[in-house]
Design a protein around this motif. Sequence first.
Motif, PDB file in Angstrom:
ATOM      1  N   SER A  31      11.070 -26.989   4.124  1.00  0.00           N
ATOM      2  CA  SER A  31      11.820 -27.269   2.898  1.00  0.00           C
ATOM      3  C   SER A  31      11.768 -26.034   2.002  1.00  0.00           C
ATOM      4  O   SER A  31      11.003 -25.102   2.222  1.00  0.00           O
ATOM      5  N   LEU A  32      12.575 -26.024   0.948  1.00  0.00           N
ATOM      6  CA  LEU A  32      12.602 -24.900   0.014  1.00  0.00           C
ATOM      7  C   LEU A  32      11.241 -24.712  -0.650  1.00  0.00           C
ATOM      8  O   LEU A  32      10.804 -23.574  -0.870  1.00  0.00           O
ATOM      9  N   GLU A  33      10.569 -25.806  -0.965  1.00  0.00           N
ATOM     10  CA  GLU A  33       9.251 -25.710  -1.578  1.00  0.00           C
ATOM     11  C   GLU A  33       8.261 -25.046  -0.630  1.00  0.00           C
ATOM     12  O   GLU A  33       7.444 -24.222  -1.044  1.00  0.00           O
ATOM     13  N   GLU A  34       8.340 -25.414   0.650  1.00  0.00           N
ATOM     14  CA  GLU A  34       7.444 -24.813   1.643  1.00  0.00           C
ATOM     15  C   GLU A  34       7.755 -23.327   1.814  1.00  0.00           C
ATOM     16  O   GLU A  34       6.849 -22.499   1.936  1.00  0.00           O
ATOM     17  N   GLN A  35       9.046 -22.967   1.829  1.00  0.00           N
ATOM     18  CA  GLN A  35       9.436 -21.554   1.947  1.00  0.00           C
ATOM     19  C   GLN A  35       8.936 -20.759   0.741  1.00  0.00           C
ATOM     20  O   GLN A  35       8.432 -19.655   0.880  1.00  0.00           O
ATOM     21  N   LEU A  36       9.081 -21.336  -0.455  1.00  0.00           N
ATOM     22  CA  LEU A  36       8.618 -20.664  -1.666  1.00  0.00           C
ATOM     23  C   LEU A  36       7.105 -20.471  -1.629  1.00  0.00           C
ATOM     24  O   LEU A  36       6.605 -19.393  -1.943  1.00  0.00           O
ATOM     25  N   ALA A  37       6.376 -21.481  -1.231  1.00  0.00           N
ATOM     26  CA  ALA A  37       4.914 -21.382  -1.160  1.00  0.00           C
ATOM     27  C   ALA A  37       4.499 -20.318  -0.148  1.00  0.00           C
ATOM     28  O   ALA A  37       3.587 -19.524  -0.399  1.00  0.00           O
ATOM     29  N   SER A  38       5.179 -20.293   0.980  1.00  0.00           N
ATOM     30  CA  SER A  38       4.876 -19.297   2.006  1.00  0.00           C
ATOM     31  C   SER A  38       5.167 -17.885   1.497  1.00  0.00           C
ATOM     32  O   SER A  38       4.375 -16.963   1.689  1.00  0.00           O
ATOM     33  N   THR A  39       6.299 -17.721   0.837  1.00  0.00           N
ATOM     34  CA  THR A  39       6.674 -16.405   0.295  1.00  0.00           C
ATOM     35  C   THR A  39       5.698 -15.968  -0.788  1.00  0.00           C
ATOM     36  O   THR A  39       5.296 -14.804  -0.834  1.00  0.00           O
ATOM     37  N   GLU A  40       5.281 -16.904  -1.650  1.00  0.00           N
ATOM     38  CA  GLU A  40       4.311 -16.567  -2.694  1.00  0.00           C
ATOM     39  C   GLU A  40       2.971 -16.170  -2.085  1.00  0.00           C
ATOM     40  O   GLU A  40       2.306 -15.251  -2.562  1.00  0.00           O
ATOM     41  N   ALA A  41       2.561 -16.833  -1.019  1.00  0.00           N
ATOM     42  CA  ALA A  41       1.297 -16.487  -0.347  1.00  0.00           C
ATOM     43  C   ALA A  41       1.392 -15.087   0.260  1.00  0.00           C
ATOM     44  O   ALA A  41       0.459 -14.276   0.142  1.00  0.00           O
ATOM     45  N   ARG A  42       2.514 -14.765   0.901  1.00  0.00           N
ATOM     46  CA  ARG A  42       2.709 -13.428   1.476  1.00  0.00           C
ATOM     47  C   ARG A  42       2.735 -12.376   0.383  1.00  0.00           C
ATOM     48  O   ARG A  42       2.183 -11.286   0.531  1.00  0.00           O
ATOM     49  N   LEU A  43       3.384 -12.697  -0.738  1.00  0.00           N
ATOM     50  CA  LEU A  43       3.434 -11.773  -1.872  1.00  0.00           C
ATOM     51  C   LEU A  43       2.021 -11.509  -2.400  1.00  0.00           C
ATOM     52  O   LEU A  43       1.667 -10.363  -2.684  1.00  0.00           O
ATOM     53  N   ALA A  44       1.217 -12.536  -2.521  1.00  0.00           N
ATOM     54  CA  ALA A  44      -0.161 -12.379  -3.007  1.00  0.00           C
ATOM     55  C   ALA A  44      -0.960 -11.498  -2.037  1.00  0.00           C
ATOM     56  O   ALA A  44      -1.726 -10.625  -2.465  1.00  0.00           O
ATOM     57  N   GLU A  45      -0.789 -11.716  -0.729  1.00  0.00           N
ATOM     58  CA  GLU A  45      -1.478 -10.892   0.272  1.00  0.00           C
ATOM     59  C   GLU A  45      -1.056  -9.436   0.155  1.00  0.00           C
ATOM     60  O   GLU A  45      -1.897  -8.530   0.181  1.00  0.00           O
ATOM     61  N   MET A  46       0.250  -9.202   0.036  1.00  0.00           N
ATOM     62  CA  MET A  46       0.755  -7.832  -0.061  1.00  0.00           C
ATOM     63  C   MET A  46       0.298  -7.170  -1.361  1.00  0.00           C
ATOM     64  O   MET A  46      -0.027  -5.987  -1.377  1.00  0.00           O
ATOM     65  N   HIS A  47       0.268  -7.921  -2.450  1.00  0.00           N
ATOM     66  CA  HIS A  47      -0.202  -7.375  -3.727  1.00  0.00           C
ATOM     67  C   HIS A  47      -1.674  -6.988  -3.615  1.00  0.00           C
ATOM     68  O   HIS A  47      -2.079  -5.918  -4.088  1.00  0.00           O
ATOM     69  N   ASP A  48      -2.459  -7.853  -2.978  1.00  0.00           N
ATOM     70  CA  ASP A  48      -3.880  -7.555  -2.781  1.00  0.00           C
ATOM     71  C   ASP A  48      -4.046  -6.295  -1.926  1.00  0.00           C
ATOM     72  O   ASP A  48      -4.843  -5.416  -2.267  1.00  0.00           O
ATOM     73  N   ALA A  49      -3.279  -6.189  -0.845  1.00  0.00           N
ATOM     74  CA  ALA A  49      -3.354  -5.006   0.020  1.00  0.00           C
ATOM     75  C   ALA A  49      -2.928  -3.753  -0.739  1.00  0.00           C
ATOM     76  O   ALA A  49      -3.551  -2.689  -0.611  1.00  0.00           O
ATOM     77  N   PHE A  50      -1.888  -3.871  -1.567  1.00  0.00           N
ATOM     78  CA  PHE A  50      -1.432  -2.728  -2.372  1.00  0.00           C
ATOM     79  C   PHE A  50      -2.516  -2.288  -3.341  1.00  0.00           C
ATOM     80  O   PHE A  50      -2.789  -1.090  -3.487  1.00  0.00           O
ATOM     81  N   MET A  51      -3.125  -3.248  -4.039  1.00  0.00           N
ATOM     82  CA  MET A  51      -4.153  -2.909  -5.020  1.00  0.00           C
ATOM     83  C   MET A  51      -5.362  -2.258  -4.339  1.00  0.00           C
ATOM     84  O   MET A  51      -5.947  -1.307  -4.871  1.00  0.00           O
ATOM     85  N   ARG A  52      -5.731  -2.743  -3.154  1.00  0.00           N
ATOM     86  CA  ARG A  52      -6.841  -2.130  -2.418  1.00  0.00           C
ATOM     87  C   ARG A  52      -6.485  -0.700  -1.990  1.00  0.00           C
ATOM     88  O   ARG A  52      -7.310   0.208  -2.106  1.00  0.00           O
ATOM     89  N   ALA A  53      -5.273  -0.498  -1.499  1.00  0.00           N
ATOM     90  CA  ALA A  53      -4.830   0.838  -1.096  1.00  0.00           C
ATOM     91  C   ALA A  53      -4.794   1.776  -2.293  1.00  0.00           C
ATOM     92  O   ALA A  53      -5.188   2.941  -2.204  1.00  0.00           O
ATOM     93  N   LYS A  54      -4.332   1.280  -3.424  1.00  0.00           N
ATOM     94  CA  LYS A  54      -4.286   2.088  -4.646  1.00  0.00           C
ATOM     95  C   LYS A  54      -5.703   2.473  -5.073  1.00  0.00           C
ATOM     96  O   LYS A  54      -5.954   3.625  -5.432  1.00  0.00           O
ATOM     97  N   ALA A  55      -6.628   1.545  -5.022  1.00  0.00           N
ATOM     98  CA  ALA A  55      -8.021   1.825  -5.386  1.00  0.00           C
ATOM     99  C   ALA A  55      -8.628   2.836  -4.412  1.00  0.00           C
ATOM    100  O   ALA A  55      -9.344   3.756  -4.832  1.00  0.00           O
ATOM    101  N   ASP A  56      -8.347   2.678  -3.117  1.00  0.00           N
ATOM    102  CA  ASP A  56      -8.841   3.642  -2.124  1.00  0.00           C
ATOM    103  C   ASP A  56      -8.299   5.038  -2.410  1.00  0.00           C
ATOM    104  O   ASP A  56      -9.028   6.024  -2.333  1.00  0.00           O
ATOM    105  N   GLY A  57      -7.021   5.115  -2.730  1.00  0.00           N
ATOM    106  CA  GLY A  57      -6.408   6.402  -3.057  1.00  0.00           C
ATOM    107  C   GLY A  57      -7.057   7.040  -4.268  1.00  0.00           C
ATOM    108  O   GLY A  57      -7.329   8.247  -4.285  1.00  0.00           O
TER     109      GLY A  57
END
Length: 181
Positions: A31-57
Amino acid sequence: MQDQENQAVPNPEAEAAPAQPSTPADAGAPSLEEQLASTEARLAEMHDAFMRAKADGENIRRRAQEDVAKAHKFAVESFAEAMVPVKDSLEMALKVESPSLDSLKEGVEMTLKQLNSAFEKNRLLEIMPVQGEKLDPNKHQAVAVVPAEQEANTVVSVLQKGYMIADRLLRPAIVTAAQAK
Protein backbone atom coordinates in the motif's frame (compact mmCIF):
# COMPACT_ATOMS: atom_id res chain seq x y z
CA MET A 1 -29.66 -31.85 -23.91
CA GLN A 2 -26.32 -30.59 -24.85
CA ASP A 3 -27.70 -27.12 -24.90
CA GLN A 4 -28.72 -27.50 -21.32
CA GLU A 5 -25.28 -28.75 -20.26
CA ASN A 6 -23.52 -25.74 -21.84
CA GLN A 7 -25.71 -23.33 -20.02
CA ALA A 8 -24.25 -21.87 -16.92
CA VAL A 9 -25.42 -23.38 -13.72
CA PRO A 10 -25.86 -20.74 -11.07
CA ASN A 11 -23.35 -21.00 -8.21
CA PRO A 12 -24.91 -20.23 -4.87
CA GLU A 13 -21.54 -19.08 -3.32
CA ALA A 14 -20.85 -16.63 -6.15
CA GLU A 15 -24.19 -14.98 -5.55
CA ALA A 16 -23.51 -14.66 -1.83
CA ALA A 17 -20.17 -12.76 -2.20
CA PRO A 18 -20.36 -9.61 -4.26
CA ALA A 19 -17.50 -9.22 -6.72
CA GLN A 20 -14.90 -6.57 -5.75
CA PRO A 21 -12.94 -4.69 -8.35
CA SER A 22 -9.29 -5.75 -8.46
CA THR A 23 -6.74 -3.09 -7.35
CA PRO A 24 -2.96 -3.05 -7.39
CA ALA A 25 -3.05 -3.57 -3.60
CA ASP A 26 -4.94 -6.79 -4.13
CA ALA A 27 -2.34 -7.99 -6.63
CA GLY A 28 0.37 -8.27 -3.90
CA ALA A 29 1.75 -4.69 -4.23
CA PRO A 30 2.35 -2.78 -0.97
CA SER A 31 0.00 0.00 0.00
CA LEU A 32 1.05 3.66 -0.23
CA GLU A 33 1.58 3.76 3.53
CA GLU A 34 3.88 0.75 3.33
CA GLN A 35 5.81 2.31 0.41
CA LEU A 36 6.18 5.57 2.34
CA ALA A 37 7.41 3.76 5.46
CA SER A 38 9.89 1.77 3.40
CA THR A 39 11.16 4.90 1.63
CA GLU A 40 11.49 6.76 4.95
CA ALA A 41 13.47 3.85 6.42
CA ARG A 42 15.82 3.83 3.40
CA LEU A 43 16.19 7.61 3.66
CA ALA A 44 17.11 7.31 7.35
CA GLU A 45 19.70 4.62 6.52
CA MET A 46 21.21 6.73 3.74
CA HIS A 47 21.26 9.84 5.96
CA ASP A 48 23.03 7.86 8.68
CA ALA A 49 25.57 6.52 6.15
CA PHE A 50 26.11 10.05 4.79
CA MET A 51 26.66 11.50 8.26
CA ARG A 52 29.15 8.73 9.10
CA ALA A 53 31.03 9.29 5.83
CA LYS A 54 31.09 13.04 6.47
CA ALA A 55 32.45 12.49 9.99
CA ASP A 56 35.09 10.08 8.64
CA GLY A 57 36.12 12.66 6.05
CA GLU A 58 36.43 15.34 8.73
CA ASN A 59 38.50 13.01 10.92
CA ILE A 60 40.83 12.20 8.02
CA ARG A 61 41.22 15.90 7.17
CA ARG A 62 41.94 16.77 10.82
CA ARG A 63 44.51 13.97 11.17
CA ALA A 64 46.20 15.05 7.94
CA GLN A 65 46.42 18.64 9.22
CA GLU A 66 47.93 17.41 12.48
CA ASP A 67 50.47 15.29 10.55
CA VAL A 68 51.45 18.28 8.40
CA ALA A 69 51.81 20.48 11.48
CA LYS A 70 54.02 17.86 13.16
CA ALA A 71 56.10 17.47 9.99
CA HIS A 72 56.68 21.24 9.89
CA LYS A 73 57.45 21.40 13.59
CA PHE A 74 59.95 18.54 13.55
CA ALA A 75 61.29 18.87 9.98
CA VAL A 76 64.77 19.82 11.14
CA GLU A 77 64.97 17.16 13.84
CA SER A 78 67.25 14.86 11.85
CA PHE A 79 69.51 17.73 10.85
CA ALA A 80 69.61 19.05 14.41
CA GLU A 81 70.62 15.60 15.71
CA ALA A 82 73.50 15.54 13.23
CA MET A 83 74.60 19.09 14.19
CA VAL A 84 74.77 18.54 17.97
CA PRO A 85 78.15 16.69 17.80
CA VAL A 86 79.56 19.52 15.69
CA LYS A 87 78.56 22.05 18.34
CA ASP A 88 80.00 19.81 21.08
CA SER A 89 83.35 19.66 19.25
CA LEU A 90 83.50 23.42 18.83
CA GLU A 91 82.69 23.98 22.52
CA MET A 92 85.39 21.50 23.57
CA ALA A 93 87.91 23.29 21.35
CA LEU A 94 87.17 26.56 23.13
CA LYS A 95 87.78 24.97 26.56
CA VAL A 96 91.39 24.05 25.77
CA GLU A 97 93.66 26.36 27.82
CA SER A 98 96.68 26.66 25.55
CA PRO A 99 96.03 24.99 22.21
CA SER A 100 98.83 24.49 19.75
CA LEU A 101 98.43 25.39 16.12
CA ASP A 102 98.58 21.70 15.17
CA SER A 103 95.94 20.67 17.72
CA LEU A 104 93.65 23.51 16.55
CA LYS A 105 94.06 22.45 12.94
CA GLU A 106 93.38 18.81 13.81
CA GLY A 107 90.28 19.80 15.81
CA VAL A 108 88.94 21.96 12.98
CA GLU A 109 89.51 19.13 10.47
CA MET A 110 87.65 16.66 12.70
CA THR A 111 84.81 19.14 13.20
CA LEU A 112 84.63 19.72 9.44
CA LYS A 113 84.37 15.94 8.92
CA GLN A 114 81.46 15.84 11.37
CA LEU A 115 79.81 18.74 9.57
CA ASN A 116 80.28 17.11 6.15
CA SER A 117 78.84 13.87 7.54
CA ALA A 118 75.80 15.77 8.87
CA PHE A 119 75.32 17.45 5.47
CA GLU A 120 75.63 14.14 3.63
CA LYS A 121 73.25 12.35 5.99
CA ASN A 122 70.63 15.05 5.39
CA ARG A 123 71.19 15.22 1.61
CA LEU A 124 72.71 18.70 1.70
CA LEU A 125 75.00 18.67 -1.32
CA GLU A 126 77.72 21.13 -2.34
CA ILE A 127 77.64 22.81 -5.73
CA MET A 128 81.27 23.36 -6.65
CA PRO A 129 81.58 23.91 -10.41
CA VAL A 130 84.97 23.46 -12.08
CA GLN A 131 86.64 25.93 -14.40
CA GLY A 132 85.29 25.60 -17.93
CA GLU A 133 81.97 24.04 -16.85
CA LYS A 134 78.96 25.41 -18.73
CA LEU A 135 77.13 28.08 -16.73
CA ASP A 136 73.87 26.64 -15.37
CA PRO A 137 71.45 29.37 -14.22
CA ASN A 138 69.62 26.77 -12.10
CA LYS A 139 72.75 26.16 -9.99
CA HIS A 140 75.13 29.07 -10.64
CA GLN A 141 74.90 32.82 -10.21
CA ALA A 142 77.36 34.78 -12.33
CA VAL A 143 78.29 38.04 -10.63
CA ALA A 144 80.84 39.12 -13.22
CA VAL A 145 81.75 38.41 -16.80
CA VAL A 146 85.48 38.47 -17.43
CA PRO A 147 87.63 38.00 -20.53
CA ALA A 148 89.07 34.49 -20.56
CA GLU A 149 90.70 32.04 -22.92
CA GLN A 150 87.77 29.62 -22.79
CA GLU A 151 84.32 29.23 -24.27
CA ALA A 152 81.79 31.99 -23.51
CA ASN A 153 79.27 31.43 -20.70
CA THR A 154 81.48 28.97 -18.86
CA VAL A 155 82.71 29.16 -15.27
CA VAL A 156 86.04 30.99 -14.86
CA SER A 157 86.26 30.92 -11.05
CA VAL A 158 84.10 30.07 -8.03
CA LEU A 159 83.74 32.81 -5.43
CA GLN A 160 81.41 30.86 -3.13
CA LYS A 161 80.12 27.27 -3.13
CA GLY A 162 76.44 26.63 -3.62
CA TYR A 163 74.24 24.08 -1.87
CA MET A 164 71.27 21.91 -2.72
CA ILE A 165 68.93 19.98 -0.46
CA ALA A 166 68.07 16.84 -2.40
CA ASP A 167 66.94 18.32 -5.75
CA ARG A 168 66.09 21.81 -4.45
CA LEU A 169 68.51 24.70 -4.71
CA LEU A 170 69.37 26.18 -1.32
CA ARG A 171 71.99 28.66 -2.51
CA PRO A 172 73.53 28.99 -5.98
CA ALA A 173 77.28 28.87 -6.46
CA ILE A 174 78.61 32.41 -6.95
CA VAL A 175 80.88 32.41 -10.01
CA THR A 176 82.55 34.59 -12.60
CA ALA A 177 81.82 33.65 -16.20
CA ALA A 178 83.78 33.96 -19.43
CA GLN A 179 82.60 36.70 -21.74
CA ALA A 180 81.99 36.21 -25.43
CA LYS A 181 85.00 36.88 -27.66
